[in-house]
Design an enzyme around this catalytic site. Structure first.
Site, short mmCIF file in Angstrom:
data_model
loop_
_atom_site.label_atom_id
_atom_site.label_comp_id
_atom_site.label_asym_id
_atom_site.label_seq_id
_atom_site.Cartn_x
_atom_site.Cartn_y
_atom_site.Cartn_z
N SER A 208 0.84 -1.19 0.00
CA SER A 208 0.00 0.00 0.00
C SER A 208 0.88 1.25 0.00
O SER A 208 1.94 1.26 0.62
CB SER A 208 -0.90 0.02 1.24
OG SER A 208 -1.58 1.26 1.34
N TYR B 80 -1.37 -0.24 10.11
CA TYR B 80 -1.50 -0.66 8.71
C TYR B 80 -0.37 -0.08 7.87
O TYR B 80 0.29 -0.79 7.11
CB TYR B 80 -2.85 -0.20 8.17
CG TYR B 80 -3.09 -0.57 6.73
CD1 TYR B 80 -3.41 -1.87 6.38
CD2 TYR B 80 -3.00 0.38 5.71
CE1 TYR B 80 -3.63 -2.23 5.06
CE2 TYR B 80 -3.23 0.05 4.39
CZ TYR B 80 -3.54 -1.26 4.07
OH TYR B 80 -3.75 -1.60 2.75
#
Length: 231
Positions: free
Chosen positions: A129, A152
């Site tokens: 990501s 994350y």
């Protein structure tokens, strides 16, 4: 046939990646932690199911042993399994997130390496990501700058660095990380991206593109739909 394994593939981007590779004629092994959901997804696509929990060494070993017995090699590995958890921001949650998003990549990749080495064109795609990109998080106007997802983001930064390190260690295997873009999945619901999220099938296209590259391509990169990203 080209043999592919996709982790976390019973839904979302993983499922659509499995669909597109199956439609392209690949022999796809759909890895999922939940047996019932995984078998249902594999049956829908005409893929093969392997029970695979990226946090469980025994599960990973058994899944790769199944593929070895049936195929003798692995051509494509897509490390797609992941989790997005914003809170609580504490040690146990951090361990859980990193175990899935980063350590899981190590478990599966290490188990798959002997089979990948038997392929004439081995490729590994790690679904990462741009939230793990320092550049994206500090560039004005980027959506990442306004999002606070420390576990994350940090775990995905680790996923991208693992990609770089594996690429340095194994020059005959193409290792690349992918930023699939904001996607409407169960995982992203409630995180404020609904207005920019696209269908999983669209995001899967970039994963598939990297999964189907030949040997004469870059390795050790982070890419999105437009090409290589700074990170």
């Amino acid at each position: 046939m080209t043999v592919a394994l996709i982790t976390g593939a019973n839904k979302g981007i993983g499922f659509e990646t499995a669909r597109q590779l199956t439609e392209a004629g690949y022999d796809v092994y759909l890895g999922a932690r939940d047996v019932e959901r995984g078998e249902k997804a594999a049956a829908e696509l005409g893929a093969r199911f392997v029970q695979l929990d990226v946090t469980d060494d025994s599960s990973v070993t058994a899944a790769l042993a199944t593929i070895e017995e049936a195929e003798g090699r692995l051509d494509v590995l897509v490390n797609n399994a992941g989790v997005l958890v914003a809170e609580p921001l504490d040690g146990p949650t951090a361990l859980q997130v990193f175990d899935i998003n980063a350590v899981g990549i190590i478990r599966v990749t290490e188990a798959a390496l002997p089979l990948l080495r038997r392929s004439e064109n081995p490729r590994v795609v790690n679904v990462s990501s741009s939230m793990g990109s320092f550049w994206a998080n500090t560039t004005p106007g980027r959506v990442e700058q306004g999002m606070f997802l420390p576990l994350y983001a940090a775990s995905k930064s680790a996923a991208t660095m693992l990609t770089v390190q594996y690429a340095k260690a194994y020059d005959t295997i193409r290792f690349n990380a992918v930023e699939p873009g904001p996607t409407a999945t169960d995982m992203t619901a409630g995180y404020g991206i609904d207005d920019i999220a696209r269908p999983p099938a669209e995001s899967a296209k970039i994963v598939v593109r990297l999964a189907t590259l030949d040997l004469e391509v870059p390795t050790g990169t982070l890419q999105d739909k437009d090409g290589e990203l700074a990170w």
